[in-house]
Design an enzyme around this catalytic site. Structure first.
Site, PDB file in Angstrom:
ATOM      1  N   LYS A 237      11.907  -0.125 -10.864  1.00  0.00           N
ATOM      2  CA  LYS A 237      10.218  -0.071 -10.764  1.00  0.00           C
ATOM      3  C   LYS A 237       9.736   0.145 -12.095  1.00  0.00           C
ATOM      4  O   LYS A 237      10.421   0.810 -12.938  1.00  0.00           O
ATOM      5  CB  LYS A 237       9.780   0.927  -9.740  1.00  0.00           C
ATOM      6  CG  LYS A 237       8.475   0.983  -8.996  1.00  0.00           C
ATOM      7  CD  LYS A 237       8.700  -0.072  -7.784  1.00  0.00           C
ATOM      8  CE  LYS A 237       7.291  -0.169  -7.089  1.00  0.00           C
ATOM      9  NZ  LYS A 237       7.819  -0.952  -5.722  1.00  0.00           N
ATOM     10  N   ASP A 277       2.847  -4.674  -7.271  1.00  0.00           N
ATOM     11  CA  ASP A 277       2.867  -3.518  -6.426  1.00  0.00           C
ATOM     12  C   ASP A 277       1.471  -2.920  -6.530  1.00  0.00           C
ATOM     13  O   ASP A 277       0.468  -3.841  -6.862  1.00  0.00           O
ATOM     14  CB  ASP A 277       3.879  -2.252  -7.020  1.00  0.00           C
ATOM     15  CG  ASP A 277       4.084  -1.195  -5.988  1.00  0.00           C
ATOM     16  OD1 ASP A 277       4.651  -1.482  -4.833  1.00  0.00           O
ATOM     17  OD2 ASP A 277       3.482   0.006  -6.096  1.00  0.00           O
TER      18      ASP A 277
HETATM   19  P1  NAD Z   1      -3.062  -2.704  -3.220  1.00  0.00           P
HETATM   20  O1  NAD Z   1      -3.430  -2.113  -4.376  1.00  0.00           O
HETATM   21  O2  NAD Z   1      -3.148  -4.359  -2.783  1.00  0.00           O
HETATM   22  O3  NAD Z   1      -3.696  -2.103  -1.842  1.00  0.00           O
HETATM   23  C1  NAD Z   1      -3.810  -0.746  -1.850  1.00  0.00           C
HETATM   24  C2  NAD Z   1      -4.814  -0.189  -0.678  1.00  0.00           C
HETATM   25  O4  NAD Z   1      -4.741   1.172  -0.419  1.00  0.00           O
HETATM   26  C3  NAD Z   1      -6.310  -0.671  -0.865  1.00  0.00           C
HETATM   27  O5  NAD Z   1      -6.795  -0.797   0.197  1.00  0.00           O
HETATM   28  C4  NAD Z   1      -6.651   0.922  -1.414  1.00  0.00           C
HETATM   29  O6  NAD Z   1      -7.841   0.861  -1.165  1.00  0.00           O
HETATM   30  C5  NAD Z   1      -5.958   1.910  -0.356  1.00  0.00           C
HETATM   31  N1  NAD Z   1      -5.771   2.822  -0.688  1.00  0.00           N
HETATM   32  C6  NAD Z   1      -5.425   3.346  -2.105  1.00  0.00           C
HETATM   33  N2  NAD Z   1      -5.314   4.849  -2.106  1.00  0.00           N
HETATM   34  C7  NAD Z   1      -5.885   5.247  -0.839  1.00  0.00           C
HETATM   35  C8  NAD Z   1      -5.826   6.505  -0.227  1.00  0.00           C
HETATM   36  N3  NAD Z   1      -5.606   7.593  -0.896  1.00  0.00           N
HETATM   37  N4  NAD Z   1      -5.973   6.319   1.170  1.00  0.00           N
HETATM   38  C9  NAD Z   1      -6.286   5.356   1.802  1.00  0.00           C
HETATM   39  N5  NAD Z   1      -6.163   4.198   1.243  1.00  0.00           N
HETATM   40  C10 NAD Z   1      -5.838   4.125  -0.130  1.00  0.00           C
HETATM   41  O7  NAD Z   1      -1.545  -2.183  -2.843  1.00  0.00           O
HETATM   42  P2  NAD Z   1      -0.403  -2.961  -1.982  1.00  0.00           P
HETATM   43  O8  NAD Z   1       0.331  -4.123  -2.851  1.00  0.00           O
HETATM   44  O9  NAD Z   1      -1.017  -3.645  -0.516  1.00  0.00           O
HETATM   45  O10 NAD Z   1       0.752  -1.743  -1.718  1.00  0.00           O
HETATM   46  C11 NAD Z   1       0.411  -0.940  -0.632  1.00  0.00           C
HETATM   47  C12 NAD Z   1       1.697  -0.007  -0.251  1.00  0.00           C
HETATM   48  O11 NAD Z   1       2.695  -1.070   0.034  1.00  0.00           O
HETATM   49  C13 NAD Z   1       2.178   0.707  -1.537  1.00  0.00           C
HETATM   50  O12 NAD Z   1       2.765   1.956  -0.957  1.00  0.00           O
HETATM   51  C14 NAD Z   1       3.350  -0.365  -2.169  1.00  0.00           C
HETATM   52  O13 NAD Z   1       4.028   0.570  -2.898  1.00  0.00           O
HETATM   53  C15 NAD Z   1       3.685  -0.757  -0.747  1.00  0.00           C
HETATM   54  N6  NAD Z   1       4.625  -2.036  -0.759  1.00  0.00           N
HETATM   55  C16 NAD Z   1       3.788  -3.133  -1.540  1.00  0.00           C
HETATM   56  C17 NAD Z   1       4.574  -4.446  -1.561  1.00  0.00           C
HETATM   57  C18 NAD Z   1       3.839  -5.719  -1.930  1.00  0.00           C
HETATM   58  O14 NAD Z   1       4.310  -6.890  -1.992  1.00  0.00           O
HETATM   59  N7  NAD Z   1       2.579  -5.512  -2.465  1.00  0.00           N
HETATM   60  C19 NAD Z   1       5.636  -4.562  -1.134  1.00  0.00           C
HETATM   61  C20 NAD Z   1       6.476  -3.372  -0.637  1.00  0.00           C
HETATM   62  C21 NAD Z   1       5.523  -2.148  -0.708  1.00  0.00           C
END
Ligand code: NAD
Length: 547
Positions: A237, A277
């Site tokens: 990461k 991410d």
């Molecule tokens: P992103 O940046 O696209 O979206 C994050 C979302 O969460 C946004 O809508 C933001 O406004 C919201 N957010 C942020 N802080 C917040 C809070 N305190 N309370 C409520 N909402 C909040 O990110 P993403 O890529 O969708 O990732 C989201 C989660 O999924 C993370 O934990 C990430 O590690 C995990 N993840 C993502 C992927 C991927 O392919 N993008 C893969 C595996 C895991």
């Protein structure tokens, strides 16, 4: 934007007000400011409240010079101190820095920008000095691993080896602001947890709270996730401690290129392959790929995944995490005899994972009654239109002001009565405090680390069926693996091929996990962890130890 709690201990009313008004006007930071005029008042406040930073005048009515500093230091522990010095007291202020203050500023000679940056940097530096490993997420990842290791009777030698990452790199990197007058210096990280299984794989996160501990936790989870899905990768990461929403596109590009250059010796298509991410996306991956390729001298698309399709990205990667999660929801519903067409869902986070999960749930006939982003939650018991929500976010960059629903807080959102709850935003959302009020039947984790160990126990007692993060959000890394395979073979798969293969991999992992859970009477999280840890342990034993 995170709120920084600042205590200003200063007897001059003019300076106090000046500092307060400068901090309050900062566009990139949000400060909650409290003030004290005397040392005893300041010490009382420090005893009662946890501040992020103290701005301290050393010459106060009830204490002077280093004595003031020493007493504040004693009371405040690791809280960073910025000394506000008079023109005549600069030598004393320098001594305070020698004794552990983060910085000093000379009153009357300090510009507003300088003050804001000094405070921001003091907070970041203190965090880097004292709390790099000390992240709740890292404690959670280690506790989960130790629990699984105990239950599976993991060899002691391997347990110790896997508890900390194999390689970690901490860098500081500069990038120019658009006005070309300012250079910001920020902390960046790349962590590789296990190098046994093949190259390492893991996303890059841009968020103001990123640190070594958080990055290590995410790298560790990536190891278990890749092993659980039987992908030939170890976990990694990376991240930069910055709020990307405060940057212009040009600043984001300069930051990304410099960060890539700083970690360039660690990454490579056969070494370590980054992906998006939180806070990063396809465009950021394109800049990482371009920077790496410029260094190598030819195009190397296979150095990152989650790129634009025009650059060798895979069809279906963008929505893969949400899609994979919903494939699992469908399997879990069959397992639990739930009728999805009569079920309701609530989704926290409306970014890549949350918005796609909501879209695919809606397509399967689930009524999505609540969604949220960092600013607000939206609730409509009759169901929300995901298309309308996406259009609103595309236009306004937030869910705030969405007309067809009622605004609620993120806290209320998590506690809504529903069949399926999808945390898809941040870690540490379902805790011992709110778990008793969680009302779903199925918890489908899109985010990494959304549930604490204490909450897990409560949810287990309540009979909530959990699709744990390392399984729930593994669709992203699975299609990232497909992208890497396509790139290394110079061969493009159709969307149908990608989705079919994703479906097979997700369902296979789900079945292995549920079988293990039933056979060994384990909860789903522990079963998934053991499934992953066991494969890594086997690989380690097979390779043996060098030298
Ligand atoms: P992103 O940046 O696209 O979206 C994050 C979302 O969460 C946004 O809508 C933001 O406004 C919201 N957010 C942020 N802080 C917040 C809070 N305190 N309370 C409520 N909402 C909040 O990110 P993403 O890529 O969708 O990732 C989201 C989660 O999924 C993370 O934990 C990430 O590690 C995990 N993840 C993502 C992927 C991927 O392919 N993008 C893969 C595996 C895991």
């Amino acid at each position: 934007m995170k709120t920084t709690k600042a205590l200003v201990i200063e007897d001059s009313a003019t300076h106090r007000k000046l500092v307060e008004s400068i901090l309050a006007k900062s566009e990139d930071d949000h400060f909650a400011i409290e003030t004290a005029q005397r040392l005893d008042e300041g010490l009382q406040k420090l005893a009662r409240t946890q501040y992020d930073v103290v701005l301290l005048d050393l010459m106060l009515p009830d204490s002077e010079g280093m004595e003031t500093f020493d007493r504040v230091r004693q009371q405040s522990g690791h809280v960073p101190i910025v000394v506000l010095s008079g023109v005549d007291d600069v030598n004393m202020a320098a001594r305070a820095v020698e004794a552990g203050a983060q910085a000093f500023l000379v009153k009357g000679e300090t510009e507003a920008k300088q003050l804001i940056r000094a405070v921001r940097y003091a907070v970041q530096r203190a965090h880097a000095e004292h709390a790099e490993w000390d992240a709740p997420m890292f404690h959670l990842a280690q506790q989960q691993f130790l629990k699984a290791a105990h239950l599976m009777g993991l060899d002691d030698n391997i347990r110790e080896r896997l508890l900390f990452p194999q390689r970690s790199l901490v860098v500081t990197l500069p990038f120019r602001r658009d006005d070309y007058a300012e250079v910001e210096t920020v902390f960046g990280y790349r962590v590789q947890h296990v190098l046994t299984m093949g190259p390492t794989k893991g996303g890059i996160r841009y968020h103001e709270e990123v640190n070594l501990g958080e990055t290590s936790a995410l790298a560790m989870w990536m190891t278990w996730k890749c092993a659980l899905m039987r992908l030939p990768f170890g976990g990694a990461k990376g991240g930069v401690a910055i709020d990307p929403t405060t940057l212009s596109r040009a600043e984001l590009q300069r930051l990304t290129r410099r960060y890539t250059t700083e970690i360039i010796t660690m990454i490579g298509p056969d070494k370590d392959i980054p992906a998006p991410d939180m806070g990063t996306n396809e465009q950021v991956m394109a800049w990482v790929m371009d920077t790496y390729s410029q260094h190598i001298g030819h195009a190397v698309p296979e150095v990152v995944t989650g790129k634009p399709v025009s650059l060798g990205g895979s069809l279906g990667r963008r929505e893969a995490t949400g899609r994979g999660l919903v494939y699992l929801v469908s399997e879990a519903a069959a397992h639990l005899h739930m009728d999805l067409k009569r079920s309701t869902a609530v989704v926290q986070g409306f970014g890549n994972v949350g918005s796609n999960a909501a879209k695919f749930l809606e397509e399967m006939g689930v009524r999505v009654i609540g969604v949220s982003d960092v600013n607000t939650g939206i609730y409509n018991e009759n169901g929300l239109s995901i298309n309308a929500l996406s259009e609103h976010v595309a236009k306004h960059r937030t869910l705030v002001g969405f007309p067809d629903g009622q605004e609620i807080t993120n806290r209320q959102l998590l506690e809504l009565p529903c069949d399926i709850l999808v945390p898809a935003a941040m870690q540490n959302q379902i805790t011992g405090e709110n778990a008793p009020r969680i009302q779903c039947k199925l918890l489908a984790e899109g985010a990494n680390g959304p549930t604490t160990l204490e909450a897990d126990e409560i949810l287990n007692e309540k009979g909530v069926f959990v699709l744990p993060d390392i399984l729930g959000n593994a669709g992203g890394v699975t299609v990232s693996y497909f992208e890497w395979v396509q790139d290394t073979q110079n061969y493009n798969w159709t969307l149908e091929e990608v989705n079919d293969r994703l479906h097979k991999v997700m369902v296979d992992a789900f079945r292995r996990t549920t079988m293990r859970a039933q056979r060994d009477k384990l909860d789903m999280r522990t079963a998934a962890l053991i499934e992953g840890v066991q494969r890594v342990a086997e690989a380690k034993l097979a390779r043996g130890l060098f030298p």
